[in-house]
Design a protein around this motif. Sequence first.
Motif, PDB file in Angstrom:
ATOM      1  N   GLU A 135     -33.892  32.115 -17.525  1.00 24.09           N
ATOM      2  CA  GLU A 135     -34.307  33.068 -16.493  1.00 24.09           C
ATOM      3  C   GLU A 135     -34.533  32.363 -15.161  1.00 24.09           C
ATOM      4  O   GLU A 135     -35.192  32.894 -14.270  1.00 24.09           O
ATOM      5  CB  GLU A 135     -35.580  33.807 -16.925  1.00 24.09           C
ATOM      6  N   GLY A 136     -34.012  31.140 -15.022  1.00 26.92           N
ATOM      7  CA  GLY A 136     -34.100  30.429 -13.754  1.00 26.92           C
ATOM      8  C   GLY A 136     -35.210  29.411 -13.652  1.00 26.92           C
ATOM      9  O   GLY A 136     -35.352  28.749 -12.620  1.00 26.92           O
ATOM     10  N   GLY A 137     -36.017  29.256 -14.689  1.00 25.07           N
ATOM     11  CA  GLY A 137     -37.068  28.244 -14.662  1.00 25.07           C
ATOM     12  C   GLY A 137     -36.460  26.849 -14.743  1.00 25.07           C
ATOM     13  O   GLY A 137     -35.397  26.655 -15.340  1.00 25.07           O
ATOM     14  N   ALA A 138     -37.134  25.877 -14.138  1.00 27.19           N
ATOM     15  CA  ALA A 138     -36.660  24.495 -14.190  1.00 27.19           C
ATOM     16  C   ALA A 138     -37.136  23.796 -15.460  1.00 27.19           C
ATOM     17  O   ALA A 138     -36.500  22.867 -15.935  1.00 27.19           O
ATOM     18  CB  ALA A 138     -37.133  23.722 -12.960  1.00 27.19           C
ATOM     19  N   TRP A 139     -38.279  24.257 -15.974  1.00 31.77           N
ATOM     20  CA  TRP A 139     -38.834  23.662 -17.197  1.00 31.77           C
ATOM     21  C   TRP A 139     -39.751  24.686 -17.856  1.00 31.77           C
ATOM     22  O   TRP A 139     -40.176  25.640 -17.229  1.00 31.77           O
ATOM     23  CB  TRP A 139     -39.576  22.369 -16.892  1.00 31.77           C
ATOM     24  N   ASP A 140     -40.012  24.467 -19.121  1.00 30.77           N
ATOM     25  CA  ASP A 140     -40.874  25.395 -19.843  1.00 30.77           C
ATOM     26  C   ASP A 140     -41.560  24.657 -20.980  1.00 30.77           C
ATOM     27  O   ASP A 140     -41.165  23.541 -21.347  1.00 30.77           O
ATOM     28  CB  ASP A 140     -40.066  26.572 -20.387  1.00 30.77           C
TER      29      ASP A 140
END
Length: 108
Positions: A66-71
């Motif tokens: 969903e476009g996050g760089a990290w999770d």
Amino acid sequence: MAVEGEGGLTLHYLIFDASDDGEGTGTWEAMASVRAAQLPEVLQEVQAVLAWAETHSPGPRGPLDEGGAWDVDRSMQAEGDWTSVTLTISGPWEWGEALVAAWASTHH
């Protein structure tokens, strides 16, 4: 084996295993199974690793698809006297390797 990271906190419980998707993104997973007396120490380690991740963030946190760089995903499961804590971090390969290296020990 104890592993010391930034700020002097030593990881006694969390040991990360890495996997690479071949496209520059990695996943690092650590699991610790402890009795109730050690649970606060494990949770302190989780918080310290997450604090490092936030401080050195490669971009917005959120689902990668969903476009996050990290999770990150944290889970706990109790079985009898034991609690399993799992920490899974995903993001850019070089960033994740730097995160693990920040906690790597020079004493093997």
